[in-house]
Design a protein around this motif. Structure first.
Motif, short mmCIF file in Angstrom:
data_model
loop_
_atom_site.label_atom_id
_atom_site.label_comp_id
_atom_site.label_asym_id
_atom_site.label_seq_id
_atom_site.Cartn_x
_atom_site.Cartn_y
_atom_site.Cartn_z
N SER A 1 17.47 18.17 54.40
CA SER A 1 18.92 18.01 54.58
C SER A 1 19.62 17.50 53.32
N LEU A 2 18.88 16.90 52.41
CA LEU A 2 19.50 16.38 51.19
C LEU A 2 19.41 17.35 50.02
N LEU A 3 18.64 18.41 50.22
CA LEU A 3 18.48 19.37 49.13
C LEU A 3 19.72 20.23 48.97
N TYR A 4 19.84 20.81 47.78
CA TYR A 4 21.02 21.62 47.46
C TYR A 4 20.85 23.04 47.97
N SER A 5 21.95 23.62 48.46
CA SER A 5 21.94 25.06 48.69
C SER A 5 23.26 25.61 48.21
N GLU A 6 23.23 26.84 47.72
CA GLU A 6 24.45 27.49 47.25
C GLU A 6 25.40 27.67 48.43
N ASN A 7 26.67 27.68 48.16
CA ASN A 7 27.64 27.87 49.22
C ASN A 7 27.38 29.15 50.00
N GLY A 8 27.32 29.03 51.30
CA GLY A 8 27.14 30.21 52.13
C GLY A 8 25.70 30.67 52.23
N SER A 9 24.79 29.98 51.55
CA SER A 9 23.38 30.38 51.62
C SER A 9 22.57 29.27 52.28
N LYS A 10 21.52 29.69 52.97
CA LYS A 10 20.71 28.67 53.63
C LYS A 10 19.52 28.26 52.78
N LYS A 11 19.29 29.03 51.72
CA LYS A 11 18.12 28.78 50.89
C LYS A 11 18.27 27.47 50.12
N LYS A 12 17.30 26.58 50.31
CA LYS A 12 17.37 25.29 49.63
C LYS A 12 16.74 25.37 48.25
N ILE A 13 17.36 24.69 47.31
CA ILE A 13 16.80 24.64 45.96
C ILE A 13 16.31 23.22 45.70
N THR A 14 15.05 23.10 45.30
CA THR A 14 14.48 21.77 45.12
C THR A 14 14.77 21.22 43.74
N ASP A 15 14.40 21.98 42.71
CA ASP A 15 14.50 21.51 41.34
C ASP A 15 15.90 21.78 40.80
N TYR A 16 16.54 20.74 40.28
CA TYR A 16 17.94 20.94 39.85
C TYR A 16 18.05 21.97 38.73
N ARG A 17 16.95 22.13 37.97
CA ARG A 17 17.00 23.09 36.87
C ARG A 17 17.13 24.54 37.36
N ASP A 18 16.86 24.75 38.66
CA ASP A 18 17.01 26.09 39.23
C ASP A 18 18.40 26.33 39.83
N ILE A 19 19.19 25.28 39.91
CA ILE A 19 20.54 25.43 40.47
C ILE A 19 21.42 26.12 39.43
N PRO A 20 22.12 27.20 39.82
CA PRO A 20 22.93 27.94 38.83
C PRO A 20 23.86 27.04 38.01
N PHE A 21 24.41 26.02 38.65
CA PHE A 21 25.31 25.10 37.95
C PHE A 21 24.65 24.52 36.70
N TYR A 22 23.35 24.18 36.82
CA TYR A 22 22.63 23.60 35.68
C TYR A 22 21.98 24.69 34.82
N ALA A 23 21.43 25.71 35.50
CA ALA A 23 20.66 26.72 34.78
C ALA A 23 21.52 27.45 33.75
N ASN A 24 22.82 27.55 34.01
CA ASN A 24 23.71 28.27 33.10
C ASN A 24 24.28 27.40 31.98
N GLN A 25 23.85 26.16 31.91
CA GLN A 25 24.41 25.26 30.89
C GLN A 25 23.50 25.16 29.67
N TYR A 26 24.11 24.73 28.57
CA TYR A 26 23.37 24.51 27.33
C TYR A 26 23.90 23.19 26.78
N ARG A 27 23.06 22.16 26.83
CA ARG A 27 23.58 20.84 26.53
C ARG A 27 23.18 20.32 25.15
N ILE A 28 24.18 20.04 24.33
CA ILE A 28 23.94 19.40 23.04
C ILE A 28 24.61 18.02 23.03
N GLY A 29 25.93 18.02 23.16
CA GLY A 29 26.65 16.75 23.19
C GLY A 29 26.26 15.90 24.39
#
Lengths: 617, 151
Positions: A112-140
């Motif tokens: 119940s605390l895991l993330y799922s994309e809006n409208g999807s039931k599939k839970k994502i465990t590792d935050y690195r797999d969440i599109p919000f994070y996966a699409n980022q490139y962090r330097i600063g």
């Protein structure tokens, strides 16, 4: 402990790394502004309390880490368990015991605390797999959300102060300036002036004293990237500033932080004190000849103080009024001495450029806008939070792929970038690449990185009125075009919102904007008409609807809006429960009615109705 | 009400005695008293050797300073862009009519001061309201007044 050589820094780094072994279990509790507002401080307290009572293998009290903003504020409070990267969102205090029992003791996930994309039931465990994070490139933002900002050893373990060590022992000041120049780093505060050129000019001016100032006055409403870096990774800024001081030959620096960020002041002060006691600030840094120290200067809550000459006046204890810049502040700045002023994100980026080289930096981003840029994504978007992407990605990528788009049932209308000096871009500009020059050409600007998404329930005329009101309040009053011109512009805009304007007023506003632009003293005034100019450019129809038809299509301007309930109403009582003035009457399963005498046109009923039963007229 | 002069003097003495300390001194006094008493402005001008007009100018220039005493509870409504488009004005409306004060004013019983702030950098949780330094995110306008009364 005092670090008197590069060897001692390396020793400390290795020791700290061993202590913080990446394979070891850790629990990260986000104390960024979003999570804090949702009560994450209580979660941290609860973890500390409960783990102190238990004796769990691998999870000692040391395993709990408080961090700065992890990024996905919309799902806060966030708890991340490493090394697995388990991402628990919307955690409440009473979940803590459950996390300890299930996940920490037995290795079970709490669905119940895991993330799922809006409208999807599939839970994502590792935050690195969440599109919000996966699409980022962090330097600063490389360390923000990953280290404890209070622990200098965490920063050192992550490779911190290595760039400084290299600079002080292997590079000449000119080499540092060359490296920054070649990297193409442009000021992240908004205007995008090449940092290397600024440093080079400052170093060349004959002077006994030079200053380095970090602009942490993040005054644009809707921007919080710099806050997150100051709170979440203060040492990266300090390291960047020391490198700059070496390059330009400065012994004294200031970080100017706005009054509204008390935690940033506390974390920066702690970081400065720690750096000093480790011999990274003060006399003979790391046993070399270089000396440099930093003081914090707190702002007083004035937007104009983000402007360089006003900021320097404020640091000197004066009223922050800008001056005409016939002579630039890099030549005559604080106390009339040559001064380098860069923003928080720029300084935080510097150590990485030194570490990985200018060539690497130019391989990220576009030709004229190198590297990455941090944005704070907010407004009518699903994944509000902190985002960093390579320059040149499209607005669509940021808002839809990372941000998840606008909430269900609403239409994307515009995105506002650049704060009050920027502008609003419509849907057909979504495929523009995000870089300094493209956004300026389109009539907005990069700005410091605030990105506010607007939907069909946002009135563009009212948004322009809002920014003009802001600028009128924040104008320092020194020059007439800004002080009087913006006020007149604001009054005319208000007239449109009230349905009292004519088309002549619109013509007058356009003329007035032109004058304000040309005749104002500083950047605040010169860019002041932008919110109006950009909205009238892309949303002229909406202005005309207010003027000709006396209608506000978004249902925001109260004089021009009436809410009524149609026969699609199922009598669900939802609107009755949210109406703040009890203007709606009706019984369950019977048609509801709005009493127009009482109604304040707030639109709460419209927003909550699931059956399209509220009309805007 | 006469403010505690020794306390004012202590605060001023904590900063270097030079004109450049003006903003820092005013900030410290504001923090301690929640406003800038007239006596404090006069004392600051004398101690730092700055004309009183300049002290007054600084204390009216920056949003962080208040020249009138503030209430027991400080309610700040964020009016940053994100908060604005998510209905900060509606929250403000409810508080104004519920507490019978306008932004910048303090209720007669000195219990509440209502303020508007430009942006507190918690945009992801918009609209945001801060009651005595405690942040409240995604505030619904019909609940704002209840939150305030609860403290």
């Amino acid at each position: 402990m005092r670090l008197d050589s590069v060897e001692s820094l390396n020793r400390l780094r290795n020791e700290s790394r061993q202590r913080l072994d990446a394979r070891k279990k850790k629990i990260f509790v986000c104390l960024g502004p979003g999570c804090l507002a949702a009560g994450s401080d209580q979660i941290l307290e609860e973890f500390n309390k409960l783990l102190a009572q238990e004796n769990i293998k691998d999870y000692s009290l040391e395993a709990i880490k408080k961090t700065g903003c992890h990024g996905l504020c919309a799902r806060g409070p966030i708890v991340v368990i490493e090394p697995e990267g388990i991402f628990y969102s919307k955690v409440k205090k009473n979940h803590v015991s459950q996390i300890i029992e299930k996940t920490l003791k037995n290795g079970e996930l709490i669905e119940s605390l895991l993330y799922s994309e809006n409208g999807s039931k599939k839970k994502i465990t590792d935050y690195r797999d969440i599109p919000f994070y996966a699409n980022q490139y962090r330097i600063g933002l490389r360390n923000v959300g990953k280290i404890d900002p209070d622990e200098i050893t965490d920063y050192i373990a992550s490779g911190g102060y290595q760039a400084l060590a290299r600079v002080l022992t292997e590079m000449k000041p000119q080499n540092v300036i060359d490296e920054i120049t070649q990297s193409g780093l442009r000021g992240r505060g908004g205007a995008g002036f090449p940092a290397g050129r600024k440093w080079a000019t400052c170093a060349k001016v004959e002077s006994d004293v030079r200053y380095v100032i970090c602009n942490g006055d993040e005054g644009d409403p809707g921007a919080f990237m710099d806050r997150c870096i100051m709170e979440g990774d203060p040492h990266s800024i300090i390291e960047g500033m020391i490198i700059c001081s070496y390059a330009v030959g400065s012994r004294e620096g200031y970080i100017y932080v706005r009054e509204e960020y008390p935690l940033a002041v506390i974390n920066l002060q702690k970081a400065i004190d720690d750096a000093r006691s480790y011999g990274l600030l003060g006399e003979n840094i790391m046993g070399t000849d270089h000396c440099f120290d930093i003081k914090i200067s707190r702002g007083g809550g004035a937007f104009v103080c983000g402007e360089s000459s006003a900021l320097m006046k404020s640091v000197a204890g004066d009223v922050g009024e800008p001056r005409a810049k016939y002579i630039r502040s890099v030549i005559r700045g604080l106390h009339d001495k040559p001064t380098v002023l860069n923003n928080v994100e720029s300084f935080a980026t510097v150590p990485v450029i030194i570490d990985k080289g200018a060539e690497w930096f130019t391989s990220v981003g576009t030709e004229k806008s190198t590297g990455t840029k941090a944005f704070s994504l907010a407004g009518k978007v699903i994944n509000t939070g902190l985002v960093e992407v390579p320059m040149g990605v499209t607005l669509r990528h940021i808002i839809f792929d990372i941000g998840g788009g606008v909430p269900a049932g609403r239409q994307f209308k515009a995105v506002q970038t650049g704060g009050p000096s920027g502008g609003c871009l419509p849907a057909d500009k979504l495929d523009l690449p995000v870089d300094f020059d493209t956004l300026t050409e389109a009539g907005s600007m990069m700005g410091s990185g605030g990105m506010i998404v607007m939907d069909d329930r946002t009135c563009m005329v009212e948004v322009a009125r809002y920014f003009l009101e802001f600028l009128v309040k924040e104008s320092c009053g020194k020059c007439v075009p800004c002080r009087e011109g913006l006020y007149q512009l604001y009054k005319l805009c208000t007239k449109i919102c009230e349905g009292k304007a004519t088309e002549d007023d619109l013509v007058l506003m356009e003329k007035l904007s032109d004058t304000i632009r040309k005749a104002s003293l500083c950047g605040l005034g010169q860019s002041g008409p932008n919110p109006f100019v950009s909205t009238v450019r892309y949303f002229r129809d909406e202005y005309l609807a207010h003027i000709r038809d006396k209608k506000c299509p978004a249902g925001v301007c109260r004089n021009l809006t009436t809410f009524t309930i149609n026969d699609k109403c199922t009598g669900c009582l939802a609107c009755i429960s949210v109406c703040p003035v009890d203007a709606i009457t009706g019984e369950k399963k019977k048609l509801h009615v709005i009493n127009q005498e009482l109604c304040t046109r707030c639109g709460s009923c419209y927003d909550i109705c699931k059956f399209d039963a509220v009309d805007i007229q | 009400m006469i403010p505690d002069m020794t306390r004012i003097k202590d605060i001023i003495a904590r900063n270097p005695r030079q004109p450049g300390s003006l903003i820092a001194v005013l900030q410290d006094i504001q923090r301690a008293f929640h406003y800038l008493p007239q006596e404090a402005l006069v004392e600051t001008a004398r101690e730092l050797n700055v004309p009183l007009s300049k002290v007054y100018s600084a204390s009216t220039f920056y949003n962080a300073f208040s020249l009138t005493p503030r209430g027991e509870n400080i309610i700040r409504v964020c009016k940053g862009t994100a908060c604005h488009i998510k209905g900060a004005d509606l929250i403000l409306d409810q508080l104004e009519s519920g507490l019978k004060i306008k932004p910048g004013q303090t209720s007669k019983d000195m219990k509440y001061t209502l303020e508007v702030v430009n942006c507190v950098g918690a945009c992801a949780m918009a609209p945001v309201m801060i009651i005595n330094n405690k942040y409240h995110g995604t505030v619904r306008c019909d609940r704002a007044l209840k939150l305030v009364k609860k403290g």
